[in-house]
Design a protein around this motif. Structure first.
Motif, short mmCIF file in Angstrom:
data_model
loop_
_atom_site.label_atom_id
_atom_site.label_comp_id
_atom_site.label_asym_id
_atom_site.label_seq_id
_atom_site.Cartn_x
_atom_site.Cartn_y
_atom_site.Cartn_z
N GLU A 403 39.61 31.04 26.12
CA GLU A 403 39.91 29.98 27.07
C GLU A 403 38.64 29.52 27.81
O GLU A 403 37.62 30.20 27.81
CB GLU A 403 40.96 30.44 28.08
CG GLU A 403 42.35 30.63 27.50
CD GLU A 403 42.59 32.02 26.95
OE1 GLU A 403 43.75 32.35 26.66
OE2 GLU A 403 41.61 32.80 26.83
N ARG A 404 38.76 28.36 28.47
CA ARG A 404 37.63 27.78 29.19
C ARG A 404 37.76 28.15 30.68
O ARG A 404 38.78 27.84 31.32
CB ARG A 404 37.61 26.26 29.01
CG ARG A 404 36.32 25.61 29.48
CD ARG A 404 36.28 24.15 29.02
NE ARG A 404 35.13 23.44 29.57
CZ ARG A 404 33.92 23.45 29.03
NH1 ARG A 404 33.70 24.16 27.94
NH2 ARG A 404 32.93 22.75 29.58
N ILE A 405 36.74 28.78 31.22
CA ILE A 405 36.75 29.32 32.58
C ILE A 405 35.76 28.55 33.46
O ILE A 405 34.63 28.29 33.04
CB ILE A 405 36.37 30.82 32.59
CG1 ILE A 405 37.15 31.60 31.52
CG2 ILE A 405 36.55 31.41 33.98
CD1 ILE A 405 38.65 31.58 31.70
N LEU A 406 36.19 28.23 34.68
CA LEU A 406 35.29 27.68 35.69
C LEU A 406 35.01 28.79 36.70
O LEU A 406 35.91 29.23 37.42
CB LEU A 406 35.91 26.47 36.39
CG LEU A 406 35.08 25.83 37.53
CD1 LEU A 406 33.69 25.44 37.05
CD2 LEU A 406 35.82 24.63 38.12
N PHE A 407 33.74 29.27 36.73
CA PHE A 407 33.35 30.38 37.61
C PHE A 407 32.45 29.84 38.71
O PHE A 407 31.43 29.17 38.43
CB PHE A 407 32.62 31.46 36.81
CG PHE A 407 32.30 32.69 37.62
CD1 PHE A 407 33.20 33.73 37.70
CD2 PHE A 407 31.11 32.78 38.34
CE1 PHE A 407 32.92 34.86 38.46
CE2 PHE A 407 30.82 33.90 39.10
CZ PHE A 407 31.73 34.95 39.16
N VAL A 408 32.79 30.16 40.00
CA VAL A 408 32.07 29.60 41.14
C VAL A 408 31.64 30.72 42.09
O VAL A 408 32.46 31.52 42.54
CB VAL A 408 32.95 28.59 41.92
CG1 VAL A 408 32.10 27.81 42.92
CG2 VAL A 408 33.68 27.65 40.99
N PHE A 449 39.90 22.92 31.94
CA PHE A 449 39.76 24.33 32.30
C PHE A 449 41.12 25.04 32.28
O PHE A 449 42.15 24.45 32.60
CB PHE A 449 39.15 24.46 33.70
CG PHE A 449 37.76 23.89 33.79
CD1 PHE A 449 36.68 24.60 33.29
CD2 PHE A 449 37.54 22.64 34.35
CE1 PHE A 449 35.38 24.07 33.37
CE2 PHE A 449 36.26 22.11 34.43
CZ PHE A 449 35.18 22.83 33.94
N ASP A 450 41.07 26.33 31.91
CA ASP A 450 42.29 27.15 31.85
C ASP A 450 42.42 28.11 33.02
O ASP A 450 43.51 28.63 33.28
CB ASP A 450 42.31 27.95 30.54
CG ASP A 450 42.27 27.04 29.33
OD1 ASP A 450 43.20 26.22 29.18
OD2 ASP A 450 41.31 27.14 28.54
N LEU A 451 41.30 28.37 33.73
CA LEU A 451 41.32 29.35 34.83
C LEU A 451 40.15 29.06 35.76
O LEU A 451 39.04 28.76 35.31
CB LEU A 451 41.20 30.77 34.27
CG LEU A 451 41.07 31.93 35.28
CD1 LEU A 451 42.35 32.12 36.07
CD2 LEU A 451 40.69 33.23 34.57
N LEU A 452 40.41 29.18 37.08
CA LEU A 452 39.36 29.06 38.09
C LEU A 452 39.14 30.42 38.75
O LEU A 452 40.10 31.06 39.21
CB LEU A 452 39.75 28.03 39.16
CG LEU A 452 38.89 28.00 40.43
CD1 LEU A 452 37.46 27.56 40.11
CD2 LEU A 452 39.51 27.08 41.49
N ILE A 453 37.88 30.88 38.78
CA ILE A 453 37.50 32.09 39.51
C ILE A 453 36.49 31.65 40.56
O ILE A 453 35.42 31.13 40.22
CB ILE A 453 36.87 33.14 38.58
CG1 ILE A 453 37.80 33.48 37.42
CG2 ILE A 453 36.52 34.41 39.36
CD1 ILE A 453 37.18 34.39 36.37
#
Length: 524
Positions: A403-408, A449-453
């Motif tokens: 999956e595509r993750i957005l990490f911040v 995106f599939d998930l935000l962290i």
């Protein structure tokens, strides 16, 4: 009307007027209730409490409607207890409806053996409770100051282990590059990295122990096995007390569960131990901590003030310090009483501990002899029925995905290492170093995106604010919020922002991988 009748009437009216003046002069809220909990009479303080000008507006209304804003009696209603026992009852209640805390006493009264009503007295203790919370926090800070030198020492040891192993690896790599003939083996690399990880874990645990101890907030009692809390506190003590003090720990195997606030258990033990350490300065000595089951009968309770018959976990702290004479023991629970020098303590510690134990339905006992040391024992009441405690089990096999993750995160070093980790697990990772940048990336293509962290504490925009914006654009996307402080966001705020999980920093790779799959599988 005869003269005698006129005089009798005047005396009756005068008595009624005097009674009313006396009734209204009482500063506590006093009301008279009928057997159905309806208000019959109320004094001026009771009227002012609910912002009414006339007693007529109170009469006939049930007490729980006016004072608690409820349609039925309170869960812990002292009137119900007074009715069932026929005896006066006293307890402390917090009424969210009025935003106040009250010490409430209720006494039933009878006519020819028949219950005809109750006298209900509510004393506003809100200012005292607020002051007590401030005193508790001040005392925590006092203890933290006592431990600060030891904590700094432990952190320096941890940093020494981390930097030493990293320097060793870098040195070996440079020697290998220069053709020294010494080749670093995989086993040597793994050993050094394991040392670095262990040191990092120690640092994380130390931070969480300090945060748990210093945290402000309302007491949150829960079903608790007390031994792990004591073990954590002892870890912090061993790292922070002088090496001249030997810390010994003894735990019985079969201990009951207690209904207690873990942070307050931690606080009580830390306060007792820092006091004990102070009593053994400068030569040091032996600090013994023990947990044991105690079944207190009436004879046992006679020697300990406020202890009621029943089963308890007894937590004792013994030192080999200078001890105390009887005249000091008599005053040690008084607020601001201290035998320490000016600037070394406020005298709040033992009074705070006493308040904590009373709040938990327990007690504290002190025994001391000059030049031989002191023994403090606190009694935590056992729960009537045990609650099953489920232990977390972390999987050693890491499950990845595509999956595509957005990490911040605003720390670039964390962004780099987490991106490499997640890519290693097969994920496609897009990163940002602040919330504004992340929100712009998401807004450009919300379905990408599939998930935000996201980290919580960042400049320009917090993680919670970012989560709200993302959740508003795409409510179904799972969100993980990370923070080094678990009280940074309330449960209600987290739910409203669509946050699925909260993870404490520094994050364990196995925990993060497991939580990610849990949320992504739930979404799919």
């Amino acid at each position: 009307m005869s003269g005698t009748e006129k005089i009798g009437r005047q005396l009756t009216e005068q008595a009624a007027q005097e009674w009313r003046l006396t009734f209204d002069a009482i500063t506590d809220a006093v009301s008279v209730l009928d057997p159905g909990f309806n208000i019959v009479r109320a004094n001026r303080a009771a009227l002012e409490l609910v912002h009414l000008a006339d007693e007529e507006h109170l009469v006939g209304h049930p007490c729980y409607s006016l004072f608690a804003g409820r349609e039925a009696p309170c869960d812990k209603c002292p009137v119900i207890l007074a009715r069932s026992t026929g005896l006066a009852q006293r307890m402390e209640l917090e009424h969210q409806h009025l935003g106040r805390s009250f010490s409430v006493s209720v006494a039933p009264f009878f006519d020819a053996g028949v219950l005809i009503g109750y006298v209900h007295v509510a004393k506003d203790v809100t200012p005292q409770r607020k002051l007590e919370k401030q005193l508790v926090q001040a005392q925590k800070m006092e203890a933290i100051a006592t431990l600060a030198g030891g904590i700094a020492h432990d952190f320096n040891n941890i940093l020494g282990a981390i930097l030493g192993n990293v320097d060793l690896l870098l040195y070996r790599f440079r020697q290998e590059k220069l053709g020294s003939g010494e080749v670093i083996t995989r086993e040597e690399m793994q050993e050094a990295l394991e040392e670095v990880r262990r040191a990092g874990r120690r640092a994380a645990e130390l931070v969480q122990q300090v945060l748990a101890f210093s945290r402000q907030g309302r007491s949150q009692k829960q079903s608790l096995i007390i031994a792990p809390v004591v073990k954590e506190a002892v870890k912090l003590l061993r790292s922070s007390l002088p090496t001249t003090i030997e810390v010994k720990l003894a735990l019985e195997d079969e201990l009951c569960q207690v209904q207690a606030d873990p942070s307050q258990v931690h606080q009580v033990l830390m306060n007792l131990c820092t006091n004990a350490a102070h009593a053994m300065r400068p030569r040091g000595g032996e600090l013994s901590i023990k947990l044991a089951m105690v079944h207190a009968d009436e004879e046992y309770c006679r020697t300990i003030s406020e202890l009621q018959p029943g089963a308890y976990v007894a937590m004792s702290v013994r030192d080999t310090g200078h001890g105390m004479p009887p005249e000091v023991i008599e005053r040690i629970f008084d607020p601001f009483f201290t035998t320490k020098e000016v600037g070394e303590g406020t005298g709040l510690g033992l009074s705070v501990i006493h308040g904590v134990m009373v709040d938990h339905g327990g007690a504290i006992q002190v025994q001391s002899e000059v030049d031989k040391g002191s023994l403090f024992t606190v009694y935590w009441p056992c729960m009537a029925t045990a609650v099953e405690v489920v232990k977390d089990r972390q999987a050693w096999v890491l499950e990845g995905g595509n999956e595509r993750i957005l990490f911040v995160d605003d720390e670039e070093e964390i962004v780099r290492v987490r991106k490499r980790m997640l890519q290693y697990l097969g994920y496609q990772v897009e990163t940002a170093t602040n919330g504004v940048e992340a929100e712009e990336l998401f807004r450009q293509n919300p379905d990408c995106f599939d998930l935000l962290i996201t980290d919580q504490t960042m400049p320009r925009m917090t993680g919670l604010e970012l989560a709200r914006l993302v959740h508003a654009q795409r409510p179904a996307i799972p969100i993980i919020l990370c923070s080094g402080y678990s009280a940074a966001v309330s449960d209600e705020d987290a739910r409203s922002a669509g946050i699925g999980k909260f993870l404490r920093k520094p994050m364990d790779m196995r925990v993060l991988a497991t939580v990610m799959r849990e949320l992504l599988n739930r979404e799919s």
